[in-house]
Design an enzyme around this catalytic site. Structure first.
Site, short mmCIF file in Angstrom:
data_model
loop_
_atom_site.label_atom_id
_atom_site.label_comp_id
_atom_site.label_asym_id
_atom_site.label_seq_id
_atom_site.Cartn_x
_atom_site.Cartn_y
_atom_site.Cartn_z
CG ASP A 173 -20.60 19.03 25.95
OD1 ASP A 173 -19.97 19.93 25.36
OD2 ASP A 173 -21.83 18.85 25.83
CG ASP A 204 -15.79 20.77 24.56
OD1 ASP A 204 -15.12 20.82 25.60
OD2 ASP A 204 -17.02 21.05 24.51
CG ASP A 210 -5.10 8.29 16.83
OD1 ASP A 210 -4.57 7.60 15.95
OD2 ASP A 210 -5.87 7.83 17.69
CG HIS A 232 -10.86 4.26 20.15
ND1 HIS A 232 -9.52 3.99 20.30
CD2 HIS A 232 -11.07 4.33 18.82
CE1 HIS A 232 -8.96 3.91 19.10
NE2 HIS A 232 -9.87 4.11 18.18
CG ASP A 289 -21.52 20.86 21.61
OD1 ASP A 289 -21.10 20.06 22.49
OD2 ASP A 289 -20.86 21.17 20.62
CG ASP A 342 -5.69 4.40 12.73
OD1 ASP A 342 -6.19 3.94 13.76
OD2 ASP A 342 -6.26 4.36 11.62
O1 TEU Z 1 -8.53 0.54 14.22
C1 TEU Z 1 -7.97 -0.45 13.42
C2 TEU Z 1 -8.71 -1.70 13.32
O2 TEU Z 1 -8.27 -2.65 12.74
C3 TEU Z 1 -10.07 -1.73 13.81
O3 TEU Z 1 -10.74 -2.30 12.78
C4 TEU Z 1 -10.19 -2.49 15.05
O4 TEU Z 1 -9.26 -3.51 15.18
C5 TEU Z 1 -11.54 -3.09 15.02
O5 TEU Z 1 -12.42 -2.02 15.00
C6 TEU Z 1 -11.82 -3.93 16.18
O6 TEU Z 1 -13.05 -4.52 15.93
C7 TEU Z 1 -8.14 1.85 14.00
C8 TEU Z 1 -8.86 2.76 14.95
O7 TEU Z 1 -8.47 2.45 16.26
C9 TEU Z 1 -10.32 2.64 14.72
O8 TEU Z 1 -11.08 3.36 15.64
C10 TEU Z 1 -10.60 3.11 13.32
O9 TEU Z 1 -11.94 2.90 12.99
C11 TEU Z 1 -9.74 2.38 12.28
O10 TEU Z 1 -8.38 2.28 12.68
C12 TEU Z 1 -9.73 3.14 10.98
O11 TEU Z 1 -9.00 4.31 11.10
#
Ligand code: TEU
Length: 555
Positions: free
Chosen positions: A26, A34, A103, A325, A30, A204
């Site tokens: 950050d 970023d 992404d 993540h 804030d 994604d």
């Molecule tokens: O994730 C896809 C997905 O299927 C997720 O549901 C993931 O497998 C699940 O959270 C695991 O428990 C992608 C992204 O990586 C995620 O952060 C997003 O929330 C999702 O797509 C929607 O865009």
């Protein structure tokens, strides 16, 4: 195998580092990370050996799903910075020979995207950008599908008396891929970013774009999947995007494929298909989970090796990752984050970086960040965790058990701020961040590891260097050698050279029942010589010449 045939694909040799921007650094204090913060840490990433940064979404977004709900693909979320910052990041990274990968979230947009507002209000031909259906009688949704967030997939719109589809949150309406105009918009977005100098896209949920029919679904836990997962038209769209856009740039794609099996993965990513370059699949992270990734069962190294072998051998090239993540921290998952924290984190690093494929490291993995230490669900921020909790409550699962499982698997485990130092907010920010900092930042942080030659961070640097220096580690074939519930041995073989990775996933000393030998390449216990007994969480890599007398079995 002729190694030179691989060398034209530069991205095969890169270490990709995933940044979750709001939790990385950050710069303006804030409480939210970023782009300027990322720029300030580029030298650190360079020093680690990173060649590509994958940025989780930084586009304009109301942040219902932390940026995976995009309201403008041509603008930057003001919380994270500006388009000027983004241009600067791409340029500065390039100077260090680091590429930026964006992404690409194109299954859905935010409901606050202009297209959706127009769609909702039936302006021009935008209605058809999204998927609208009549209900089945009073208050009854068009079908029985369930969302990836364990919720409804249809949201009712009063004005039109129709429902729109959202496979994820209701603030993430699905785009309609039957509409050529949607595909043209996606191509335009891709060109815009590639022209700005990015080196690729992480795509994604890329295998669920095309909804073939809208009949009721049968599957469990996600009902309806069979009507939209990996459909032929989805493949065609990927081939077209490749031909019309991607093939005109020196770039690569990694697709996130949900619920994908090997056969589908091959169709999505084998080179002759000309669709995606590599794929993220999930099997290898779920060997200790039942049905849903929220329900745990006992870890078994043999099972993990079987899954790894299937994918390592089943695809021509893998995307190798153990954290992102959406996943718990790997040291808290397949490792042990108490007395063997450092050793087991090194064990996992050894496993990952000796596998075959493009390597993806998630922020904080290289310093051994663990699952969070929150004590109640109020400290969480992730919509998926709240939905899972609600669903489990409906199934009468008692609160302590719900919390136990959410603690194990919540996506927020990976989303706590990067631990740069031992100061109040971990050096991430000077004010209270958007989500809590793990109290263990006092012990686990980048500053304490960066100059220590025996730290986990230094170990990552060594492994990355080892890979860079070895064609066998980069391109050698993967061979499964031996495993039981605690031990795992695999090999990488190129011509007559063999590297053997030996791992003990338990807190007890164990003996490898094979007559193996070789020169020690790396060891998390600083061993100079290999002996067949491995200490708790020991990892060792040995190298040998196949012309010498080496015996190894296949499991
Ligand atoms: O994730 C896809 C997905 O299927 C997720 O549901 C993931 O497998 C699940 O959270 C695991 O428990 C992608 C992204 O990586 C995620 O952060 C997003 O929330 C999702 O797509 C929607 O865009």
């Amino acid at each position: 195998m002729d190694v030179t045939t691989f060398h034209n694909e530069w991205w095969k040799e890169k270490i990709v580092y995933q940044i979750y921007p709001r939790s990385f650094c950050d710069s303006d204090n804030d409480g939210i990370g970023d782009i300027a913060g990322i720029i300030s840490r580029l030298p650190y990433l360079k020093d680690l050996g990173v060649g590509v940064i994958w940025l989780s979404p930084v586009y304009a977004s109301p942040d219902a799903d932390n940026g995976y709900d995009i309201s403008d693909y041509y603008d930057i979320n003001p919380k994270l910075g500006s388009m000027d910052d983004m241009t600067k990041l791409i340029e500065q990274a390039k100077k260090l020979d680091i590429g930026i990968m964006m992404d690409l979230v194109i299954n859905h947009t935010s409901d606050e995207h202009e297209w959706f507002t127009k769609s909702r209000n039936k302006i021009d031909d935008y209605r058809n950008y999204y998927i609208w259906r009549k209900g089945r009688g009073k208050g009854k949704a068009p079908n029985n599908w369930t969302s990836f967030f364990m919720d409804e997939v249809w949201e009712y719109d009063h004005a039109s008396d129709e429902y729109y589809l959202h496979l994820f949150h209701k603030k993430q309406p699905d785009l309609n891929y039957e509409n050529e105009k949607v595909i043209a918009e996606v191509e335009k977005i891709m060109r815009f970013w590639l022209d700005k100098g990015i080196v690729g896209f992480r795509c994604d949920v890329i295998n669920v774009l095309v909804k073939e029919t809208f009949e009721d679904g049968k599957g469990f836990p996600i009902k309806g999947l069979e009507h939209y997962k990996s459909k032929e038209q989805n493949h065609q769209i990927l081939r077209d995007l490749r031909q019309n856009v991607l093939s005109h740039y020196d770039c690569f794609t990694v697709g996130e494929a949900v619920m994908v099996n090997l056969e589908e993965a091959r169709l999505l990513s084998e080179p002759d298909r000309k669709e995606l370059d590599i794929l993220f699949y999930f099997d290898h992270l779920e060997v200790d989970r039942y049905v849903s990734r929220y329900i745990p069962k006992r870890f078994n190294a043999l099972k993990l090796l079987k899954v790894l072998t299937k994918w390592q051998q089943g695809l021509s090239w893998n995307a190798v990752y153990f954290e992102n993540h959406d996943q718990p921290r790997i040291v808290s998952h397949y490792g042990q984050d108490k007395e063997y924290w450092e050793r087991s984190a090194k064990l996992i690093a050894t496993m990952q970086l000796t596998l075959r494929g493009t390597q993806f490291i998630y922020q904080g993995q290289e310093i051994g960040m663990t699952n969070f230490d929150f004590s109640s669900i109020d400290e969480l921020r992730d919509i998926e965790s709240f939905n899972i909790d609600r669903l489990m409550k409906k199934l009468f699962i008692p609160k302590p058990l719900r919390w136990k499982w959410i603690k194990l698997s919540s996506r927020d485990n990976a989303r706590t701020p990067m631990q740069w130092d031992d100061s109040e907010y971990g050096g991430f920010s000077t004010i209270k961040p958007w989500i809590g900092v793990n109290a263990n930042h006092k012990q686990i942080n980048q500053a304490s590891q960066v100059d220590d030659p025996e730290s986990l961070l230094s170990y990552y640097r060594q492994l990355i260097q080892l890979r860079k220096d070895s064609d066998t580690l980069k391109y050698g074939e993967f061979v499964s050698v031996y495993a039981n519930s605690h031990l795992m041995v695999f090999a990488r073989v190129l011509e007559s050279e063999i590297y053997l990775t030996l791992l003990n996933f338990s807190s007890k000393q164990r003996k490898i029942p094979l007559p193996l030998s070789g020169e020690v390449v790396i060891s998390n216990l600083l061993r100079d010589e290999y002996c067949s007994t491995l200490e708790a969480y020991e990892a060792i890599v040995i190298k040998n010449d196949l012309n010498a007398e080496v015996e190894y079995d296949y499991i």
